[in-house]
Scaffold this active site. Structure first.
Site, short mmCIF file in Angstrom:
data_model
loop_
_atom_site.label_atom_id
_atom_site.label_comp_id
_atom_site.label_asym_id
_atom_site.label_seq_id
_atom_site.Cartn_x
_atom_site.Cartn_y
_atom_site.Cartn_z
N HIS A 12 0.83 -1.22 0.00
CA HIS A 12 0.00 0.00 0.00
C HIS A 12 0.86 1.26 0.00
O HIS A 12 0.49 2.27 0.58
CB HIS A 12 -1.01 -0.03 1.15
CG HIS A 12 -0.41 -0.14 2.53
ND1 HIS A 12 -1.01 -0.80 3.56
CD2 HIS A 12 0.73 0.36 3.06
CE1 HIS A 12 -0.26 -0.72 4.65
NE2 HIS A 12 0.79 0.00 4.38
N HIS A 59 -1.29 5.48 9.00
CA HIS A 59 0.05 6.07 9.05
C HIS A 59 -0.04 7.52 9.51
O HIS A 59 0.25 8.44 8.75
CB HIS A 59 0.72 6.02 7.67
CG HIS A 59 0.74 4.67 7.04
ND1 HIS A 59 -0.38 4.11 6.46
CD2 HIS A 59 1.73 3.76 6.91
CE1 HIS A 59 -0.05 2.92 5.99
NE2 HIS A 59 1.21 2.68 6.24
N GLU A 241 4.83 -5.30 8.58
CA GLU A 241 3.39 -5.15 8.29
C GLU A 241 2.87 -6.28 7.41
O GLU A 241 1.65 -6.42 7.25
CB GLU A 241 3.10 -3.77 7.66
CG GLU A 241 3.69 -3.55 6.30
CD GLU A 241 3.50 -2.12 5.78
OE1 GLU A 241 3.06 -1.26 6.55
OE2 GLU A 241 3.81 -1.88 4.61
FE LIG Z 1 2.18 0.63 5.79
#
Ligand SMILES: [Fe+3]
Ligand SMILES: [Fe+3]
Lengths: 285, 122, 285, 122
Positions: A12, A59, A241
């Protein structure tokens, strides 16, 4: 009974969204990445689910560090696209499916997953870039309602890989126990190997990424056994992640059919991967 | 130039781990970075950076790191890279620029290394 | 190794705090309640722990309904006392113990409890009233640092009673695995039977409260087996918060020694209970 | 006077269960109630209650319930008792007063019942 028809794993990285938003998908630096998406996008366009679940992390846009939920699930009718500082991405807001969300929350809390329930949530690139990877030209709206499943991958201690895989399995059971006959797509996002800070910044581990790409299909249990330290060593401090792919994978059947996968370096400072799996049982010949 | 890099949680050289202790140390500074998402706050920050740092309760070391754009020190003093990046973005700096700083390679060399497939351990 | 030396279960009705803050503890309506606290307070004053953990829920003061964490744990140096609308209670702010908090977070997340980690949290009467029940005159500061453990008891689905008891057991293990030799007090708050809204408002169930009071000492497993529906039926829609006592109880040994308990109706619209348990092994004769 | 009481999750007559669906229905109204914790917002609310309700995006039914101090309707329309109570406190109303309303007993009788040991089922 609801049914997961496919699972999509994808990075992403914000610059992937930025490249699309600025019409740079055909630039030499990006063309190979987007060419690698094409077969997945074509198949997905033919297999639109009734609702999708995006497993992702924020984020510093939708939430801050005042409180860090291990797992969060959205129950809103609508999720606004966050302005990350310089205007929001020119993509549609996300329409949710509260009724399905409530079912998932109740099933998962009953199965002893200690969710944080979000009624308000602005979704950032961690959420919208995977939607763009799936659907490059959404027009006025994404192909279907989408539900966010937030994971803490930023602040140690992250959930273990094993816990993520277990959540995925419980998510699969929760989906299958939904009384409505709907089809579901599940997106696991993030990765692949990358590290943004420290003297080791720029670290990429193609061997590990290749292993992950294979095992996520054939032997996710092996990946679920990895410790945080091992993940950070092998995939970089932000590559951890990848545990979010395990939630997607856990929601699928033991046997899945790989439709397409691809791997690309670099998207910004990251190795980018995509893997699309069909979850429907193979037709008998 | 900057404070010592604190010992990391794991034996992974050059790999900061953003744990609870680090997050606590950096909380005020990370809040400042997150506030820079709005144009209005960016203007206020740029008009008087020191005052803005004090308003957010940064330690003197953190404030100095911010004023000096000492990116490594910001990380050492509890900055999360995702938050620090908000300041970098405001300055027109890319993640590759930051990579060049953290590695000591400089932006061009860092970018070339990434294009060549990224950096390896050892 | 840290050691739980006592567990205190107590209601956290706001009017108990208000009665103290307004010097009404000797009023006829309140005297019996506060007299019932006296033996516990006297014992507690002789057994000050190095740190305490308060299991509680917030009531629209520290958090709102935008996000509802099933379990939250604070890691701050300090927790401000919330202003619930008409000035904060005239009691000290709470000093935390971040180092111990981090240990608890890491242990509990490793044990697959999906905590939300709070670095900022204003604590309301659900937290400060139990501290006042313990320490009526704190002066400038509470007897020791205190760590908040937040539980969602307001929005269905609450964690199950079984999950709360399991969290308590994991909390006990986490405490025992702390490398420092410190003593710990654990407070489980809320209850007893009460219901604030609906035609059944004012519901009190002394039989159930008596059963709960006994079983929390001798057979907490029996309580942990109760469903949410059963709890709401027996204890009222707000009495379900008794599940927080199970977290306290889970952190203690199988055998505990009851120092004191008392029961009082009504504190505002609530049945109020107190139960104090010594967790130290009985001395051989 | 008020809307129908929606069916409860459990077969527990007279016992509202504040579940996710209820919380969604009442979100805007509960936010309004929580905002009344500050004196400034209480003043703004009291100066023009309808405008304040509209600012928070209440439905017409919710706004009417708030303006009418129809406590049962607020609960039926998604109010959480802990949030609704913020409005009651502003009005100088106690939880016993609300109990008197919800039960139809009136405050005095409700209070007497509590002092006599509380109410029982059946
Ligand atoms: Fe990320
Ligand atoms: Fe309570």
């Amino acid at each position: 009974m609801a049914e997961v028809i496919w699972g999509l794993a994808t990075s992403h990285v914000p610059s992937i969204g930025a490249a699309m938003d600025r019409g740079k998908a055909d630039d030499p630096a990006w063309k190979a990445l987007f060419d690698g998406y094409a077969p997945a996008r074509a198949w997905l366009a033919e297999h639109r689910p009734d609702v999708a679940i995006v497993v992702y992390n924020d984020h510093a846009n939708g939430i801050d560090l005042d409180f860090v939920p291990t797992f969060g699930l959205g129950t809103a009718e609508r999720y606004e696209v966050a302005d990350e500082g310089f205007g929001r991405r020119p993509v549609p807001d996300v329409v949710g499916d509260p009724e399905f969300s409530f079912h998932l929350v109740e099933s998962l809390v009953d199965e002893e997953f200690d969710l944080t329930v979000f009624q308000e949530l602005h979704v950032d690139h961690g959420f919208t870039v995977p939607l763009s990877v799936w659907t490059p030209d959404p027009g006025d709206s994404w192909p279907c309602p989408v539900i966010p499943l937030l994971v803490n991958v930023i602040q140690y201690p992250q959930p273990t890989a094993a816990r993520c895989f277990a959540l995925g399995k419980a998510l699969g059971r929760a989906i299958r126990s939904y009384p409505k006959d709907i089809t579901v797509g599940v997106l696991g996002t993030g990765g692949m190997s990358h590290q943004l800070a420290g003297a080791r910044a720029g670290f990429i581990n193609p061997d590990f990424d290749a292993l992950w790409m294979e095992k996520i299909e054939t032997d996710p249990d092996a990946l679920a056994g990895m410790s945080r330290e091992e993940l950070i060593r092998q995939a970089g401090s932000e590559g951890i992640e990848l545990i979010m792919w395990l939630i997607m994978r856990g929601a699928m059947n033991e046997q899945v059919t790989r439709i397409h996968s691809d791997y690309f370096v670099p998207a910004s400072n990251t190795a980018a991967g995509i893997a699309l799996f069909d979850n429907r049982l193979p037709q008998r010949a | 130039m900057s404070s010592e890099t604190p010992p990391s949680r794991f034996d992974l050289p050059g790999t900061p781990v953003f744990d609870g202790q680090t997050s606590r140390r950096g909380l005020r500074m990370n809040k400042l970075f997150m506030s820079l998402r709005t144009a209005q706050n960016r203007e206020r920050f740029l008009a008087d950076e020191a005052a803005y740092c004090q308003e957010f309760g940064l330690t003197p070391e953190q404030q100095q790191a911010v004023l000096d754009r000492d990116w490594q020190a910001m990380i050492d003093l509890g900055g999360s890279i995702f938050y620090v990046y908000k300041l970098a973005m405001m300055d027109g700096r890319s993640m590759q620029y930051l990579g060049g700083v953290f590695t000591g390679m400089g932006e061009d060399e860092f970018l070339a290394a990434m294009r060549a497939g990224g950096r390896r351990d050892g």
